[in-house]
Enzyme design. Structure first.
Site, PDB file in Angstrom:
ATOM      1  N   TRP A 188      -0.267  -4.788  -4.915  1.00 43.17           N
ATOM      2  CA  TRP A 188      -0.999  -5.407  -6.023  1.00 43.17           C
ATOM      3  C   TRP A 188      -2.044  -4.498  -6.657  1.00 43.17           C
ATOM      4  CZ3 TRP A 188      -5.745  -4.491  -4.295  1.00 43.17           C
ATOM      5  CH2 TRP A 188      -5.883  -4.345  -2.909  1.00 43.17           C
ATOM      6  N   ASN A 189      -2.388  -3.367  -6.027  1.00 50.54           N
ATOM      7  CA  ASN A 189      -3.626  -2.694  -6.469  1.00 50.54           C
ATOM      8  C   ASN A 189      -3.515  -2.050  -7.855  1.00 50.54           C
ATOM      9  OD1 ASN A 189      -1.986  -0.697  -5.371  1.00 50.54           O
ATOM     10  ND2 ASN A 189      -3.698   0.522  -4.651  1.00 50.54           N
ATOM     11  N   LYS A 248      10.378  -6.769  -5.552  1.00 45.37           N
ATOM     12  CA  LYS A 248       9.604  -7.739  -4.781  1.00 45.37           C
ATOM     13  C   LYS A 248       8.149  -7.259  -4.887  1.00 45.37           C
ATOM     14  CE  LYS A 248       7.268  -9.250  -1.162  1.00 45.37           C
ATOM     15  NZ  LYS A 248       6.395 -10.114  -1.943  1.00 45.37           N
ATOM     16  N   HIS A 249       7.408  -7.944  -5.749  1.00 44.34           N
ATOM     17  CA  HIS A 249       6.009  -7.530  -5.946  1.00 44.34           C
ATOM     18  C   HIS A 249       5.127  -8.268  -4.930  1.00 44.34           C
ATOM     19  CE1 HIS A 249       2.976  -5.385  -7.946  1.00 44.34           C
ATOM     20  NE2 HIS A 249       3.323  -5.571  -9.210  1.00 44.34           N
ATOM     21  N   GLY A 289       2.901   0.503   0.098  1.00 43.75           N
ATOM     22  CA  GLY A 289       2.088  -0.519   0.758  1.00 43.75           C
ATOM     23  C   GLY A 289       1.523   0.004   2.058  1.00 43.75           C
ATOM     24  N   SER A 290       1.344  -0.909   3.001  1.00 40.79           N
ATOM     25  CA  SER A 290       0.680  -0.543   4.249  1.00 40.79           C
ATOM     26  C   SER A 290       1.686   0.071   5.233  1.00 40.79           C
ATOM     27  CB  SER A 290       0.071  -1.800   4.873  1.00 40.79           C
ATOM     28  OG  SER A 290       1.110  -2.717   5.131  1.00 40.79           O
ATOM     29  N   GLU A 347       5.581   5.032   0.277  1.00 41.94           N
ATOM     30  CA  GLU A 347       4.276   5.496  -0.212  1.00 41.94           C
ATOM     31  C   GLU A 347       3.252   4.603   0.475  1.00 41.94           C
ATOM     32  OE1 GLU A 347       3.700   7.896  -2.345  1.00 41.94           O
ATOM     33  OE2 GLU A 347       5.534   8.195  -3.486  1.00 41.94           O
ATOM     34  N   LEU A 348       2.588   5.139   1.503  1.00 38.05           N
ATOM     35  CA  LEU A 348       1.732   4.261   2.320  1.00 38.05           C
ATOM     36  C   LEU A 348       0.257   4.583   2.125  1.00 38.05           C
ATOM     37  CD1 LEU A 348       4.062   4.280   5.467  1.00 38.05           C
ATOM     38  CD2 LEU A 348       4.115   2.779   3.477  1.00 38.05           C
ATOM     39  N   CYS A 383      -5.111   4.024  -3.106  1.00 37.38           N
ATOM     40  CA  CYS A 383      -4.615   4.774  -1.945  1.00 37.38           C
ATOM     41  C   CYS A 383      -5.190   6.184  -1.936  1.00 37.38           C
ATOM     42  CB  CYS A 383      -3.095   4.787  -1.928  1.00 37.38           C
ATOM     43  SG  CYS A 383      -2.381   5.274  -3.489  1.00 37.38           S
ATOM     44  N   GLU A 416      -8.263   3.857   7.337  1.00 40.04           N
ATOM     45  CA  GLU A 416      -8.423   3.709   5.894  1.00 40.04           C
ATOM     46  C   GLU A 416      -9.320   2.504   5.637  1.00 40.04           C
ATOM     47  OE1 GLU A 416      -4.945   2.152   3.778  1.00 40.04           O
ATOM     48  OE2 GLU A 416      -5.504   3.292   2.000  1.00 40.04           O
TER      49      GLU A 416
HETATM   50  P1  NAP Z   1       1.187  -4.585   2.198  1.00 38.58           P
HETATM   51  O1  NAP Z   1       0.622  -5.752   2.883  1.00 38.58           O
HETATM   52  O2  NAP Z   1       2.036  -3.657   2.961  1.00 38.58           O
HETATM   53  O3  NAP Z   1       1.976  -5.142   0.910  1.00 38.58           O
HETATM   54  C1  NAP Z   1       2.695  -4.287   0.065  1.00 38.58           C
HETATM   55  C2  NAP Z   1       4.006  -4.965  -0.309  1.00 38.58           C
HETATM   56  O4  NAP Z   1       4.826  -5.085   0.850  1.00 38.58           O
HETATM   57  C3  NAP Z   1       3.826  -6.383  -0.835  1.00 38.58           C
HETATM   58  O5  NAP Z   1       4.802  -6.642  -1.805  1.00 38.58           O
HETATM   59  C4  NAP Z   1       4.054  -7.233   0.401  1.00 38.58           C
HETATM   60  O6  NAP Z   1       4.464  -8.555   0.121  1.00 38.58           O
HETATM   61  C5  NAP Z   1       5.153  -6.461   1.080  1.00 38.58           C
HETATM   62  N1  NAP Z   1       5.203  -6.658   2.524  1.00 38.58           N
HETATM   63  C6  NAP Z   1       4.224  -7.012   3.361  1.00 38.58           C
HETATM   64  N2  NAP Z   1       4.676  -7.057   4.636  1.00 38.58           N
HETATM   65  C7  NAP Z   1       5.978  -6.721   4.583  1.00 38.58           C
HETATM   66  C8  NAP Z   1       6.993  -6.590   5.568  1.00 38.58           C
HETATM   67  N3  NAP Z   1       6.767  -6.787   6.859  1.00 38.58           N
HETATM   68  N4  NAP Z   1       8.214  -6.232   5.163  1.00 38.58           N
HETATM   69  C9  NAP Z   1       8.443  -6.001   3.869  1.00 38.58           C
HETATM   70  N5  NAP Z   1       7.542  -6.117   2.884  1.00 38.58           N
HETATM   71  C10 NAP Z   1       6.312  -6.468   3.247  1.00 38.58           C
HETATM   72  O7  NAP Z   1       0.067  -3.681   1.558  1.00 38.58           O
HETATM   73  P2  NAP Z   1      -1.337  -4.110   0.982  1.00 38.58           P
HETATM   74  O8  NAP Z   1      -2.285  -4.175   2.105  1.00 38.58           O
HETATM   75  O9  NAP Z   1      -1.221  -5.259   0.086  1.00 38.58           O
HETATM   76  O10 NAP Z   1      -1.625  -2.798   0.079  1.00 38.58           O
HETATM   77  C11 NAP Z   1      -2.540  -1.882   0.417  1.00 38.58           C
HETATM   78  C12 NAP Z   1      -1.935  -0.695   1.120  1.00 38.58           C
HETATM   79  O11 NAP Z   1      -1.028  -0.033   0.254  1.00 38.58           O
HETATM   80  C13 NAP Z   1      -3.006   0.325   1.446  1.00 38.58           C
HETATM   81  O12 NAP Z   1      -2.776   0.883   2.703  1.00 38.58           O
HETATM   82  C14 NAP Z   1      -2.823   1.367   0.368  1.00 38.58           C
HETATM   83  O13 NAP Z   1      -3.329   2.631   0.677  1.00 38.58           O
HETATM   84  C15 NAP Z   1      -1.342   1.348   0.190  1.00 38.58           C
HETATM   85  N6  NAP Z   1      -0.964   1.920  -1.105  1.00 38.58           N
HETATM   86  C16 NAP Z   1      -0.322   3.126  -1.106  1.00 38.58           C
HETATM   87  C17 NAP Z   1       0.006   3.726  -2.316  1.00 38.58           C
HETATM   88  C18 NAP Z   1       0.714   5.055  -2.350  1.00 38.58           C
HETATM   89  O14 NAP Z   1       1.193   5.438  -3.408  1.00 38.58           O
HETATM   90  N7  NAP Z   1       0.824   5.785  -1.253  1.00 38.58           N
HETATM   91  C19 NAP Z   1      -0.316   3.092  -3.506  1.00 38.58           C
HETATM   92  C20 NAP Z   1      -0.963   1.877  -3.460  1.00 38.58           C
HETATM   93  C21 NAP Z   1      -1.281   1.288  -2.242  1.00 38.58           C
HETATM   94  P3  NAP Z   1       3.437  -9.794   0.239  1.00 38.58           P
HETATM   95  O15 NAP Z   1       2.390  -9.579  -0.776  1.00 38.58           O
HETATM   96  O16 NAP Z   1       4.307 -10.963  -0.034  1.00 38.58           O
HETATM   97  O17 NAP Z   1       2.912  -9.752   1.647  1.00 38.58           O
END
Ligand code: NAP
Length: 468
Positions: A138-139, A162-163, A214-215, A236-237, A270, A367
């Site tokens: 979402w960020n 899947k956003h 994501g994470s 991309e984590l 990130c 982080e």
């Molecule tokens: P997140 O919980 O991993 O969510 C990201 C996406 O993955 C969402 O669409 C989420 O859906 C989905 N998701 C969550 N758990 C999942 C699973 N077990 N299996 C499959 N999909 C799953 O991440 P966040 O905490 O919202 O985002 C922040 C993280 O993203 C931070 O660590 C940040 O540094 C990282 N990030 C990295 C980059 C990069 O380019 N490297 C860019 C931006 C952000 P739901 O919303 O439905 O849970």
């Protein structure tokens, strides 16, 4: 006032400025999801045969709609995840530039690539591979989807998105924009499903590959699901970017760059300068400058032009970051400014400045995804590099100083996918974005981004006698 449009589900817009629920969406049934994937698979069969010219036309049109609607889309992003409106509008403009970049250059990047060979002729033909599943956070609700959609749709793949569950309206409007731009139905489709359903989709034989931003836990789960079905993935984590200030740096510039860089998107970036690393001898002078800038920061309504620091994306995000700061304090770090929730409605956290962080503390390694500025000091360059590399992440980083040759030497020793000299880690359509170590693998943007999900097929033409 909150207006509930549909019955409760886990996919909803909650405005982080006041924590009011604005709109809810039903989670799609398995049958609906199945139909969408089926349509994306059907669309692939014809989309892969369209000319680059036709695909470029669609992408340019998407870019032009984004530019025309940038205010409306910007407000939507701000409503759903809280970032400053000026940052949201900038994000939409950036997305338009990325769509144009791949529309302008995609055909050139994917032209047949001749290879030197001893006999006959050989070349690589870059062919699309099918339906991609794109899982995004979402960020940057528009930018994250753009950097995976633009190159892949240009390459002839189709995509299901899947956003993140807190930005459903941004997710849906992007599909609407693709359709308005003339993309055939099925080329780009939004899915309203929770994260826990993603693994099942990865296993679907019609899904060719998956890309997740994501994470780390989400990345590990997706990568293992993809690996078990021998499907390619990119990840991309998270990151904890070091920002090394050199001895010869202008400290006023360094203070401004790091504070504004860290407060961008309320610190939920990130590649934010999460760990500022400064010569020990400059600590007192530099801290005075940083504190002075902190004193001018206005936290508040993200729609107002003079707000500097927005709320976090959700109540939970604000609580989580406040807990990380409290733990750092408990473990002995010095919370010089802030660290607490702000006593008002909304997902607000005080801009926070922490010093004296040691390897005995979690904050040294993890982080922190919020407006938290962490200052480290070093006695010599080797120590600066050691601190920079002391996390499991390897996304971005910066070196800041006048001697740019020296800065490049330091950059070479930082274990990340990107290092910017005299700038926070940035974003440009033509430059690759991605990390190493636990920050993931693969690249987005730049020519590299278009090769991740194509089959680089060798075609070799020889005289049949060459075999004997
Ligand atoms: P997140 O919980 O991993 O969510 C990201 C996406 O993955 C969402 O669409 C989420 O859906 C989905 N998701 C969550 N758990 C999942 C699973 N077990 N299996 C499959 N999909 C799953 O991440 P966040 O905490 O919202 O985002 C922040 C993280 O993203 C931070 O660590 C940040 O540094 C990282 N990030 C990295 C980059 C990069 O380019 N490297 C860019 C931006 C952000 P739901 O919303 O439905 O849970």
């Amino acid at each position: 006032m909150s207006t509930v449009v549909k019955k409760a589900s886990s996919i909803k817009t909650v405005n982080p400025f006041n924590n009011e629920t604005v709109k809810e969406f039903d989670v799609m049934s398995n049958e609906q999801v199945d139909q969408i994937i089926g349509r994306a698979d059907q669309a692939f069969k014809s989309w892969k045969k369209t000319s680059f010219e036709k695909r470029a036309q669609v992408l340019h049109k998407v870019a032009s709609i984004l530019r025309t609607k940038k205010e409306e889309l910007g407000k939507l992003a701000t409503l759903e995840m809280g970032k400053l409106l000026k940052e949201s509008i900038y994000e939409v403009e950036l997305c338009a530039n990325i769509f144009d970049y791949y529309a302008d250059n995609g055909a050139k990047f994917l032209a047949d690539h001749p290879l030197d060979t001893a006999h006959g002729k050989a070349f690589l033909a870059y062919e699309p591979i099918g339906v991609l599943l794109s899982v995004q956070p979402w960020n940057f609700p528009f930018y994250q989807i753009t950097r995976s959609a633009a190159p892949n749709i240009m390459a002839g793949n189709t995509m299901v998105l899947k956003h993140a569950s807190n930005v459903p309206q941004c997710a849906q409007i992007m599909e609407d924009i693709f359709l308005e731009a003339g993309a055939p139905k099925g080329v780009y489709t939004n899915l309203f499903i929770p994260g826990r359903d993603v693994e099942r989709l990865v296993a679907d034989p019609r899904i060719a590959a998956v890309s997740l931003t994501g994470s780390e836990p989400a990345g590990a789960s997706i990568a293992s699901a993809a690996g078990s079905k021998v499907k390619k993935s990119t990840l991309e984590l998270g990151g904890s970017d070091p920002f090394i200030i050199m001895e010869d740096a202008d400290l006023d510039d360094a203070a401004k760059t790091t504070v504004y860089g860290r407060m961008w998107n309320a610190g939920q970036v990130c590649v934010s300068p999460k760990r500022v690393i400064l010569p020990e001898s400059k600590k007192a002078e530099f801290l005075d400058k940083v504190k002075a800038i902190f004193g001018t920061l206005k936290v508040g309504d993200p729609l107002e032009a003079d707000t500097d620091v927005a709320p976090l994306s959700s109540e939970k995000a604000a609580e989580d970051v406040a807990a990380q700061v409290a733990k750092a304090a408990e473990q002995g770090a010095n919370v010089v400014i802030g660290g607490h929730r702000i006593d008002r409605a909304g997902a607000f956290l005080e801009p926070t400045l922490i010093t004296d962080i040691t390897p005995k503390m979690d904050a040294y390694f993890e982080e922190i995804f919020g407006p938290v500025y962490m200052l480290h000091t070093y006695k010599n360059v080797d120590e600066a590099i050691e601190i920079a590399n002391a996390t499991e992440f390897g996304l971005g980083g910066s070196v800041f100083g006048k001697d740019t040759d020296k800065a490049v030497e330091i950059a070479r020793q930082i274990d990340t996918g990107m290092v910017y000299i005299n700038h926070v880690t940035g974003i440009a359509p033509e430059l690759p974005f991605g990390g190493t170590k636990n920050s993931g693998y693969g690249r987005e943007q730049s020519p590299a981004g278009i090769y991740e999900f194509v089959n680089a097929k060798l075609i070799r033409v020889t005289d049949s006698k060459a075999l004997y």
